[in-house]
Design a protein around this motif. Structure first.
Motif, PDB file in Angstrom:
ATOM      1  N   MET A 277      -2.362 -25.415  -7.295  1.00 32.84           N
ATOM      2  CA  MET A 277      -3.265 -24.263  -7.126  1.00 32.84           C
ATOM      3  C   MET A 277      -2.606 -23.235  -6.214  1.00 32.84           C
ATOM      4  N   THR A 278      -2.531 -22.001  -6.672  1.00 26.95           N
ATOM      5  CA  THR A 278      -1.899 -20.948  -5.888  1.00 26.95           C
ATOM      6  C   THR A 278      -2.874 -20.403  -4.845  1.00 26.95           C
ATOM      7  N   ASP A 279      -2.298 -19.931  -3.731  1.00 24.45           N
ATOM      8  CA  ASP A 279      -3.117 -19.344  -2.681  1.00 24.45           C
ATOM      9  C   ASP A 279      -3.708 -18.021  -3.164  1.00 24.45           C
ATOM     10  N   PRO A 280      -4.922 -17.702  -2.736  1.00 26.92           N
ATOM     11  CA  PRO A 280      -5.524 -16.433  -3.160  1.00 26.92           C
ATOM     12  C   PRO A 280      -4.749 -15.249  -2.589  1.00 26.92           C
ATOM     13  N   ALA A 281      -4.836 -14.124  -3.283  1.00 26.26           N
ATOM     14  CA  ALA A 281      -4.142 -12.918  -2.839  1.00 26.26           C
ATOM     15  C   ALA A 281      -4.773 -12.386  -1.554  1.00 26.26           C
ATOM     16  N   LEU A 282      -3.956 -11.722  -0.765  1.00 28.76           N
ATOM     17  CA  LEU A 282      -4.412 -11.057   0.443  1.00 28.76           C
ATOM     18  C   LEU A 282      -4.516  -9.565   0.165  1.00 28.76           C
ATOM     19  N   THR A 283      -5.464  -8.918   0.820  1.00 31.93           N
ATOM     20  CA  THR A 283      -5.698  -7.494   0.591  1.00 31.93           C
ATOM     21  C   THR A 283      -5.218  -6.673   1.779  1.00 31.93           C
ATOM     22  N   LEU A 284      -4.397  -5.658   1.482  1.00 35.05           N
ATOM     23  CA  LEU A 284      -3.939  -4.712   2.500  1.00 35.05           C
ATOM     24  C   LEU A 284      -4.418  -3.327   2.102  1.00 35.05           C
ATOM     25  N   VAL A 285      -5.095  -2.660   3.008  1.00 34.49           N
ATOM     26  CA  VAL A 285      -5.612  -1.310   2.757  1.00 34.49           C
ATOM     27  C   VAL A 285      -4.670  -0.286   3.370  1.00 34.49           C
ATOM     28  N   MET A 286      -4.217   0.661   2.557  1.00 33.56           N
ATOM     29  CA  MET A 286      -3.440   1.803   3.044  1.00 33.56           C
ATOM     30  C   MET A 286      -4.438   2.890   3.423  1.00 33.56           C
ATOM     31  N   VAL A 287      -4.653   3.073   4.704  1.00 37.92           N
ATOM     32  CA  VAL A 287      -5.679   4.010   5.175  1.00 37.92           C
ATOM     33  C   VAL A 287      -5.167   5.442   5.027  1.00 37.92           C
ATOM     34  N   PRO A 288      -5.878   6.283   4.290  1.00 41.68           N
ATOM     35  CA  PRO A 288      -5.437   7.675   4.133  1.00 41.68           C
ATOM     36  C   PRO A 288      -5.602   8.453   5.447  1.00 41.68           C
ATOM     37  N   PRO A 289      -4.930   9.612   5.519  1.00 34.92           N
ATOM     38  CA  PRO A 289      -4.136  10.225   4.449  1.00 34.92           C
ATOM     39  C   PRO A 289      -2.722   9.660   4.382  1.00 34.92           C
ATOM     40  N   LEU A 290      -2.196   9.560   3.158  1.00 39.73           N
ATOM     41  CA  LEU A 290      -0.811   9.172   2.960  1.00 39.73           C
ATOM     42  C   LEU A 290       0.047  10.427   2.862  1.00 39.73           C
ATOM     43  N   SER A 291       1.202  10.387   3.465  1.00 40.10           N
ATOM     44  CA  SER A 291       2.115  11.524   3.399  1.00 40.10           C
ATOM     45  C   SER A 291       2.907  11.468   2.094  1.00 40.10           C
ATOM     46  N   ASP A 292       3.639  12.510   1.825  1.00 38.86           N
ATOM     47  CA  ASP A 292       4.478  12.531   0.622  1.00 38.86           C
ATOM     48  C   ASP A 292       5.474  11.380   0.617  1.00 38.86           C
ATOM     49  N   GLU A 293       5.995  11.044   1.819  1.00 42.20           N
ATOM     50  CA  GLU A 293       7.005   9.996   1.882  1.00 42.20           C
ATOM     51  C   GLU A 293       6.424   8.596   1.711  1.00 42.20           C
ATOM     52  N   THR A 294       5.109   8.443   1.880  1.00 39.59           N
ATOM     53  CA  THR A 294       4.509   7.109   1.770  1.00 39.59           C
ATOM     54  C   THR A 294       3.724   6.903   0.476  1.00 39.59           C
ATOM     55  N   ARG A 295       3.643   7.899  -0.390  1.00 39.36           N
ATOM     56  CA  ARG A 295       2.819   7.766  -1.594  1.00 39.36           C
ATOM     57  C   ARG A 295       3.354   6.718  -2.558  1.00 39.36           C
ATOM     58  N   THR A 296       4.639   6.461  -2.516  1.00 46.36           N
ATOM     59  CA  THR A 296       5.206   5.438  -3.408  1.00 46.36           C
ATOM     60  C   THR A 296       5.122   4.040  -2.813  1.00 46.36           C
ATOM     61  N   TRP A 297       4.737   3.939  -1.558  1.00 49.77           N
ATOM     62  CA  TRP A 297       4.772   2.643  -0.882  1.00 49.77           C
ATOM     63  C   TRP A 297       3.830   1.598  -1.488  1.00 49.77           C
ATOM     64  N   PRO A 298       2.598   1.951  -1.877  1.00 50.77           N
ATOM     65  CA  PRO A 298       1.701   0.911  -2.405  1.00 50.77           C
ATOM     66  C   PRO A 298       2.289   0.161  -3.591  1.00 50.77           C
ATOM     67  N   GLY A 299       2.825   0.892  -4.581  1.00 54.23           N
ATOM     68  CA  GLY A 299       3.404   0.229  -5.745  1.00 54.23           C
ATOM     69  C   GLY A 299       4.618  -0.593  -5.388  1.00 54.23           C
ATOM     70  N   ARG A 300       5.460  -0.060  -4.521  1.00 56.06           N
ATOM     71  CA  ARG A 300       6.660  -0.777  -4.121  1.00 56.06           C
ATOM     72  C   ARG A 300       6.312  -2.013  -3.296  1.00 56.06           C
ATOM     73  N   LEU A 301       5.280  -1.910  -2.477  1.00 51.94           N
ATOM     74  CA  LEU A 301       4.879  -3.047  -1.655  1.00 51.94           C
ATOM     75  C   LEU A 301       4.315  -4.173  -2.515  1.00 51.94           C
ATOM     76  N   THR A 302       3.505  -3.824  -3.510  1.00 47.66           N
ATOM     77  CA  THR A 302       2.950  -4.830  -4.420  1.00 47.66           C
ATOM     78  C   THR A 302       4.059  -5.542  -5.180  1.00 47.66           C
ATOM     79  N   GLU A 303       5.060  -4.784  -5.586  1.00 45.72           N
ATOM     80  CA  GLU A 303       6.181  -5.385  -6.302  1.00 45.72           C
ATOM     81  C   GLU A 303       7.005  -6.301  -5.403  1.00 45.72           C
ATOM     82  N   ALA A 304       7.177  -5.902  -4.144  1.00 48.35           N
ATOM     83  CA  ALA A 304       8.007  -6.685  -3.227  1.00 48.35           C
ATOM     84  C   ALA A 304       7.297  -7.936  -2.727  1.00 48.35           C
ATOM     85  N   VAL A 305       5.971  -7.861  -2.577  1.00 49.54           N
ATOM     86  CA  VAL A 305       5.196  -8.996  -2.040  1.00 49.54           C
ATOM     87  C   VAL A 305       4.018  -9.236  -2.984  1.00 49.54           C
ATOM     88  N   PRO A 306       4.221 -10.018  -4.048  1.00 52.28           N
ATOM     89  CA  PRO A 306       3.185 -10.186  -5.068  1.00 52.28           C
ATOM     90  C   PRO A 306       1.874 -10.752  -4.538  1.00 52.28           C
TER      91      PRO A 306
END
Length: 325
Positions: A1-30
């Motif tokens: 049985m796999t461990d349940p996913a953990l939730t991380l909230v990116m609190v806005p506002p996000l800057s232009d440099e951080t807008r790609t971070w959510p997708g990249r973070l999900t890919e790096a840490v499933p």
């Protein structure tokens, strides 16, 4: 049985440099589900089930975060108010982004030191008016190979600045509440209760300390009077550590050779402030951390901490919330 996913909230506002971070973070840490709310009501709702968050949490938002165990601060030294009393009391573990700008800030610090040591502020003003007045007097420069420097705050930036100064032959001492072993290039590191005596000996004083309850107003009129006649003061840490009105007074007496500030007690510095026009002052607008790769380095800290959080391992850059760093 796999461990349940953990939730991380990116609190806005996000800057232009951080807008790609959510997708990249999900890919790096499933195991991490990244949530990006938009409106204020959505933020509070998302935080209700959040295990972690990136950003700034007001007292109102923090009250919604009943499950929160980790908060990643977006900066090395977040602005005043980030560590509000509710956050300090909350059991959430806070991490920051320290040591992501070390090379940039240390290089900028050396630029400020060298500018003061070689009278560059004066010559730049002369250039603006096409004035040719070379100063060949013995006191025209601060000979770094004969000078003593005091680094107040010997964390990553302070340690690297001291190493660079030592390469010029400067005798380097530090003052720090946590660091006890002298970094490369330092003669010694003293505890904070030695600061007053150390100020009396230093030709160059460099502040790299964060803004904390203990460093606010650190350099006030009393301590500025303790500084050696003809000394230079450089602040690349946080503005509230130096009382600007007291600093102007110290400059007006002529005791200090010059001051170089990248951070101010009030930012932006008001246009009518006397430091803008004082011949002994060099001002840069909080840009010591400017340089390539800064955003990517911050993202790497976030990813590494997310991996550690998902694996139940100790986090990087954990903050003592009562001390704000």
């Amino acid at each position: 049985m796999t461990d349940p996913a953990l939730t991380l909230v990116m609190v806005p506002p996000l800057s232009d440099e951080t807008r790609t971070w959510p997708g990249r973070l999900t890919e790096a840490v499933p195991r991490i589900d990244v949530v990006c709310p938009e409106g204020s009501a959505d933020i509070a709702s998302a935080l209700t089930g959040a295990d972690a968050a990136y950003g700034t949490l007001t007292p109102e938002l923090l009250r919604s975060a009943g499950r929160l165990r980790w908060l990643q601060a977006p900066q090395a030294g977040p602005p005043p108010g980030f560590y509000h009393p509710d956050l300090v009391r909350h059991p959430v573990q806070v991490t920051n982004m320290r040591d992501t700008y070390t090379d940039h800030v240390a290089a900028h610090t050396m630029a400020l030191v060298l500018a003061l040591a070689r009278q560059l502020p004066r010559y730049v003003r002369d250039q603006a008016h096409a004035v040719w007045e070379p100063d060949w007097s013995d006191g025209a420069v601060v000979p770094l190979g004969e000078a003593r420097a005091l680094i107040v705050g010997t964390g990553a930036v302070g340690a690297e600045t001291g190493r660079l100064l030592a390469a010029f032959g400067t005798r380097v001492e530090g003052v720090d509440p946590r660091v006890t072993t002298a970094p490369p290039g330092f003669e010694r590191v003293l505890p904070p209760d030695h600061l007053d005596r150390a100020l009396e000996q230093a030709d160059i004083v460099v502040l790299t300390v964060p803004h904390t309850p203990h460093t606010e107003g650190l350099m006030d009129a009393r301590r500025l009077r303790l500084m050696k006649d003809g000394a230079c003061l450089v602040n690349v840490g946080r503005g509230p550590t130096v009382r600007l009105d007291d600093l102007v007074g110290a400059l007006e007496t002529g005791r200090l050779r010059g001051v170089a500030l990248d951070v101010m007690e009030r930012e932006p510095l008001p246009p009518d402030h006397p430091l803008w026009r004082h011949p002994g002052a060099l001002i840069t607008p909080h840009v010591a951390g400017a340089g390539p790769h800064a955003a990517e380095r911050r993202f790497e800290v976030l990813v590494e901490n997310a991996r550690r959080f998902a694996a139940g391992q100790p986090l990087l850059n954990v903050v003592d919330k009562t001390q704000w760093f």
